[in-house]
Write an enzyme that holds these catalytic residues in place. Sequence first.
Site, PDB file in Angstrom:
ATOM      1  N   CYS A  11       0.837  -1.199   0.000  1.00  0.00           N
ATOM      2  CA  CYS A  11       0.000   0.000   0.000  1.00  0.00           C
ATOM      3  C   CYS A  11       0.871   1.248   0.000  1.00  0.00           C
ATOM      4  CB  CYS A  11      -0.943   0.017   1.201  1.00  0.00           C
ATOM      5  SG  CYS A  11      -0.098   0.150   2.796  1.00  0.00           S
ATOM      6  N   CYS A  36       2.993   1.818   3.157  1.00  0.00           N
ATOM      7  CA  CYS A  36       4.242   1.037   3.146  1.00  0.00           C
ATOM      8  C   CYS A  36       5.301   1.754   2.312  1.00  0.00           C
ATOM      9  CB  CYS A  36       3.997  -0.358   2.568  1.00  0.00           C
ATOM     10  SG  CYS A  36       2.723  -1.318   3.407  1.00  0.00           S
ATOM     11  N   ASP A  90      15.467  18.806 -33.518  1.00  0.00           N
ATOM     12  CA  ASP A  90      16.722  18.782 -34.259  1.00  0.00           C
ATOM     13  C   ASP A  90      16.391  18.259 -35.657  1.00  0.00           C
ATOM     14  OD1 ASP A  90      19.599  18.621 -34.792  1.00  0.00           O
ATOM     15  OD2 ASP A  90      19.288  16.451 -34.626  1.00  0.00           O
ATOM     16  N   ASP A 145      18.809  13.855 -31.237  1.00  0.00           N
ATOM     17  CA  ASP A 145      19.440  12.533 -31.259  1.00  0.00           C
ATOM     18  C   ASP A 145      20.945  12.546 -31.058  1.00  0.00           C
ATOM     19  OD1 ASP A 145      20.180  13.588 -33.843  1.00  0.00           O
ATOM     20  OD2 ASP A 145      20.625  11.526 -34.422  1.00  0.00           O
ATOM     21  N   ASP A 195      22.979  17.496 -29.004  1.00  0.00           N
ATOM     22  CA  ASP A 195      21.630  17.825 -28.549  1.00  0.00           C
ATOM     23  C   ASP A 195      21.445  17.587 -27.058  1.00  0.00           C
ATOM     24  OD1 ASP A 195      20.700  18.485 -31.134  1.00  0.00           O
ATOM     25  OD2 ASP A 195      20.410  16.366 -31.599  1.00  0.00           O
TER      26      ASP A 195
END
Length: 755
Positions: free
Chosen positions: A50, A53, A450, A632, A636
Site C-alpha cells: 500500500c 508502506c 533537431d 538525437d 543535442d
Amino acid sequence: MTCCAPSAEVATDIESLKAAGPATDEILFAAKNLGDGLRQTDLSVPAMHCAACMSLIETELTGLGNVISARVHLSTKRVSVKWTGAEPPPMIQTLNALGYAAHLSDELVPGKDKTLSELLLAVAISGFATGNIMLLSVSVWSGAEGATRDLFHWISALIAIPVIVFAGRIYFRSAWNAVRHGRMNMDVPIAIGVSLAYSTSLYETATHGEHAYFDASVSLLFFLLIGRTLDHVMRDKARAAVNGLVRLSPRGAVRLIAGGGRDYLPIGQIEPGMDLVIAAGDRIPVDATVVEGVSELDCSLATGESAVRDVSPGADILAGTHNLSGLLIVRATAAAKDSFLAEMVGLMEAAEQGRGTYRRLADRASALYSPVVHLTALLSFIGWMFATGDWHHAITVATAVLIITCPCALGLAVPIVQVVAARRLFDNGIMMKDGGALERLAKIDTVVFDKTGTLTNGSPILRSASDVQEEALGVAVALAHSSLHPVSRAISKAHSNVSTNVRLQNVREFAGLGVEGLAAGRTWRLGRASWATSATAPDGSVAGTVLSKDGLVVATFDFIDVLRREAVKAVSMLGSDGLRMEVLSGDKQAAVAHVASQLSIRDFSAGVLPADKVNRLQALATTGARALMVGDGINDAPAMMAAHVSMAPSSAADIGKSAADFIFLHDSLDAVPLAVNVARQAERLIKQNFVMAIGYNLIAVPIAILGHVTPLIAAIAMSGSSLLVIGNAMRLSADEGWLRRVWRSLHLRRKWVEA
C-alpha cells in the site's frame, strides 16, 4: 539426534545468517555502477502492498547516511536505492527492522505468483463460510428465538473461525507486523474492525443476545479479499509489459568451454567474455557479438520493426532478440543485469517512481491516513456513547468508520495510471524513463526538433551527380566501397550496378575529409571539396562532396537526407493539437529550410551550435513556454537537459539517450504525437481519480459517522472505491478504435430504437 541433523549451534548460525542478509561483497557485486561513485541496488520487498508502506520505506531508507535516494516500485514490489561510498548502507537490515523482509533482486526470470494463490484460496474459504452463515442468519431473521437462535449463533461462530484464522491472517499478519515495529498501516484498522465485529458477536451469543454479526465479520473479509484479489490481478495486468519483457529472457544458456566442452549456465552466472551457443529458435540471453555462424534475428523488440535482420560474425546483438534460423556462437559483452533487456525492464519500472505534483499530493494524503482514521473512529465511538449510551451501537459505528475510510484509492490514483501509460507507450515502441516526465509532457505547448537524425533518418541518399565519365565513376564507386562513411555508402548504393574493376593502391581514409587512392599513377580523392582540391589551389566555387583527379574536380555529388517515416503526418498532428514547432539545426541554411518547408514549419534556425540550442530553450522557458526537445546527437544532449521534457530515437548517441526522458524504438516519428496524446490522457485520468478518491471519502465517511453504514456495506464500499480508480486507469490501455466502433454501434442502435 541423527548424524544428518544439524546441531543447535549450526541451526542458530544459519538463522543468524538469514537475518543478517547477503554479505557486503554480494551487495557490491549486484549493485549497478552509475558512475561518479554512485551505485544503485535493487531490492525485492514482497510484504509491501500500500501507499503507507511505500512512504515509510522511502523515508527510512533515505535517512541512511550514504543513501542519495530510494524509490519504491509498488507494482513490482521492488525498491531502487542509489548510494555512494565504498561500503553499502544497511538497507536490508533497515527494512527487516521495519518488518519488511527484503532480499537482492537480480533475477530476471519470474517465479510463481504465491500471493495470488493465497488470495484465491482465502476468497474461496471466506466465500464458502459467508454463504453458510448467511443461510443461518436468514433463519434468525425469520424469527428463530431462544435455544434455536443461540444454536445458530454458535454454529455461525464455529464456521467463522477458519475464516478469521486463515483468510483473515492476510490482514492480521500485516497489521501485527506493523504494530510490533511501532508503526501503522492500512491493514491495522481492518484487523481492528474484523476483531471488533467477531468479538462483539461472540459476546452477544454468550449472553443470549438477539443480534450477532458473524455474517458481517466473514462477509467483511470476503468482500475485502475480493477487492484485494482484483486489485492484485489488475495491477498484474497493468505491469504485463514488464512481465512480458522478463519472460523474454531465457533462464540460461549453453557455454562453450575451451577444448570443445559445453555446460549450461543460469543467466545470472553469464559473464562478459564467455562464448555461448545459441540454437535456432532460442532467444539471446545477454548482449553479445557473433563469433561464428550466420542467421536471421527477429529484432522487433529493439527496433519495433517486423523485418528480420541478417547477422554474421562481428555483428552486435541485443538480449531478448530471437534467433530464427541458424546456429550461432556468440561472445557475451555484458552480464544479464547490464544488458539491453534488463535496461528496458528498468525503464518500464522507472515509470512508476516519478514524483510529480499529483504523486506528492497522494503520498502526503496516504501518510496521514492511519492517525486520522483512528482518531475519527475513536471520536465516533465517544460521540455515540455520549448520545445514546449504547456501547454496542457505538462500536458498530466505529468499526464501520475504520473500514470505510479508504486511502488506497488515493494512493493508487497516480501510480496505476503511470504504469498503464508506460505499458501503452511500450506497446507502441516508446520507453518512458521517469513517471514524472509524463506529467511534464502533458503540459507542453512547444516542440523543438533537431533536424539530422531526428526529423530525417540521418542517412543521406544520392540525389544527383554531375556528368561523370565511366572511368571516373568506376573510381568513385571503388573509393566508396572502401569507406563506411554514410556519404560513401550512399554512392555505393546508388551505383551498385557499376563495375568496380578499377585497381586502387594505397587507399587511405582521412577522418572527416574523405578517401584517397592511386590508380594508374593518378591521385584520386572522394570527399570534401576543400580537401579533394587541396593538391592544387582550392576551388572556392565548388562545395559539398566531389571526386578529384590530381586536385582537379571531375565530378560532384548532391545528397539529400530523407524525412523520417510519418514525419509529415506527425508534425501535422502536433500542429492540430495546438502546439507551436520550430527546428534548431547545425546544418546549412538551405538544407534546414528545405526540410522545414516539407513539414510546413515556419520557425527554424540553421548553423546553430549546442550552446545556441541551450540558450534558445532557456529563452523559451523565460517566456513561460514549456518545450519538448526532440533530438538525437551528442550536441543535442545539453539542450535536452535544458528543455521542459525531452525525447530521442533509439538510434541516438548514448549521451543523447541518457539525457532524454522518452526513447522511441522505431523509425517512425509518429511516436512524438502519440506520446503527447497518452500523456494528456493520463493527466485527465489522474485528475478524475483524485476527484473520485477524495469525493468517495468526503461522502462515505460522514455517512458512516452518522451510523447509516454497517461494517458489511463499509467493506463493499471500500473495495469498490479502489477498484473504481484502477478500472478508470485501465481505460488508458483500451484500443481507441475499438471503443469508437462500440460507441458508433450504440449510437446507431439508439437511433434505430428511436425510429
